[in-house]
Design a protein around this motif. Structure first.
Motif, PDB file in Angstrom:
ATOM      1  N   GLU A  82       0.737  -1.188  -0.090  1.00 39.15           N
ATOM      2  CA  GLU A  82      -0.042   0.015   0.130  1.00 39.15           C
ATOM      3  C   GLU A  82       0.780   1.272  -0.007  1.00 39.15           C
ATOM      4  N   PHE A  83       2.099   1.105   0.229  1.00 35.46           N
ATOM      5  CA  PHE A  83       3.052   2.352   0.073  1.00 35.46           C
ATOM      6  C   PHE A  83       3.874   2.173  -1.143  1.00 35.46           C
ATOM      7  N   SER A  84       4.047   3.573  -1.868  1.00 30.54           N
ATOM      8  CA  SER A  84       4.438   3.760  -3.201  1.00 30.54           C
ATOM      9  C   SER A  84       5.905   3.718  -3.021  1.00 30.54           C
ATOM     10  N   ASP A  85       6.623   4.032  -1.906  1.00 33.17           N
ATOM     11  CA  ASP A  85       8.158   3.854  -1.755  1.00 33.17           C
ATOM     12  C   ASP A  85       8.511   4.110  -0.355  1.00 33.17           C
ATOM     13  N   GLU A 137       7.570   7.239   1.721  1.00 32.26           N
ATOM     14  CA  GLU A 137       6.390   7.099   2.233  1.00 32.26           C
ATOM     15  C   GLU A 137       6.227   6.263   3.324  1.00 32.26           C
ATOM     16  N   TYR A 138       6.607   5.083   3.405  1.00 33.46           N
ATOM     17  CA  TYR A 138       6.611   4.074   4.417  1.00 33.46           C
ATOM     18  C   TYR A 138       7.378   4.714   5.646  1.00 33.46           C
ATOM     19  N   LEU A 139       8.400   5.020   5.412  1.00 32.05           N
ATOM     20  CA  LEU A 139       9.135   5.762   6.301  1.00 32.05           C
ATOM     21  C   LEU A 139       8.323   6.947   7.341  1.00 32.05           C
ATOM     22  N   ARG A 140       7.879   7.485   6.349  1.00 32.93           N
ATOM     23  CA  ARG A 140       6.844   8.680   7.196  1.00 32.93           C
ATOM     24  C   ARG A 140       5.726   8.194   7.852  1.00 32.93           C
ATOM     25  N   PHE A 141       5.286   7.097   7.176  1.00 35.79           N
ATOM     26  CA  PHE A 141       3.888   6.670   8.067  1.00 35.79           C
ATOM     27  C   PHE A 141       4.323   5.981   9.264  1.00 35.79           C
ATOM     28  N   LEU A 142       5.486   5.342   9.460  1.00 37.98           N
ATOM     29  CA  LEU A 142       5.915   4.594  10.477  1.00 37.98           C
ATOM     30  C   LEU A 142       6.558   5.889  11.450  1.00 37.98           C
TER      31      LEU A 142
END
Length: 173
Positions: free
Chosen positions: A98-101, A104-109
């Motif tokens: 569900e994450f593009s890169d 984005e995933y680091l930002r989410f976490l």
């Protein structure tokens, strides 16, 4: 020892500063670093010969064993040259679909963890988080931070004691 063990000898010089005229400044820096006075007879002293010498100066110093200078050239020819101007080489860290890169995933976490820690984030906290994440992204390190967080997460799940890491400690609540 070179002759005794049949190994080539090379000339070297302990270098702490570039030019001979920097010896006095180096001496004073040693005093500052060791909190000693210049006139202290028990202070750390160097010979003031720790400057980068030319080949001519080294040949003069090692005039009794000229092969020591010649052998330096042989060592230099054996040094492998390579460039460090490439992107960091990181293991591949797979992110959820569900994450593009990785950014984005680091930002989410990061925001997930920040909300768990502080619940309501202030504008100052959001600004700081965004600045840090932008810096990490510009440097090409999101994968590194994701790998480290994965190690820390796994360690905590296994009951391994994990320190606070680097950076500033959390603000008092």
């Amino acid at each position: 020892m070179s002759a005794k063990f049949n190994v080539k000898i090379i000339a070297s010089n302990d270098v702490h500063f570039i030019n001979s005229e920097d010896a006095e400044a180096h001496d004073r820096l040693i005093c500052i670093n060791t909190a000693k006075d210049l006139d202290d007879p028990n202070r750390l002293r160097y010979s003031k010969q720790e400057f980068l010498k030319s080949e001519e100066e080294m040949r003069k110093i090692f005039s009794d064993i000229p092969e020591a200078i010649d052998n330096v050239a042989e060592v230099i020819l054996k040094v492998e040259k390579y460039k460090l101007d490439h992107d960091p080489i990181m293991p591949d860290f797979e992110i959820p679909a569900e994450f593009s890169d990785k950014d984005e995933y680091l930002r989410f976490l990061t925001y997930k963890g920040a909300k768990e820690r502080w619940v309501d984030l202030s504008e100052e906290q959001i600004s700081r988080i965004d600045f840090e994440l932008e810096t990490i992204a510009k440097m090409g390190f999101p994968g590194y931070f994701l790998i480290v967080q994965d190690f820390l997460r796994a360690a905590r799940e296994m009951g391994v004691s994990v320190g606070p890491g680097r950076g500033q400690p959390p603000a008092p609540q």
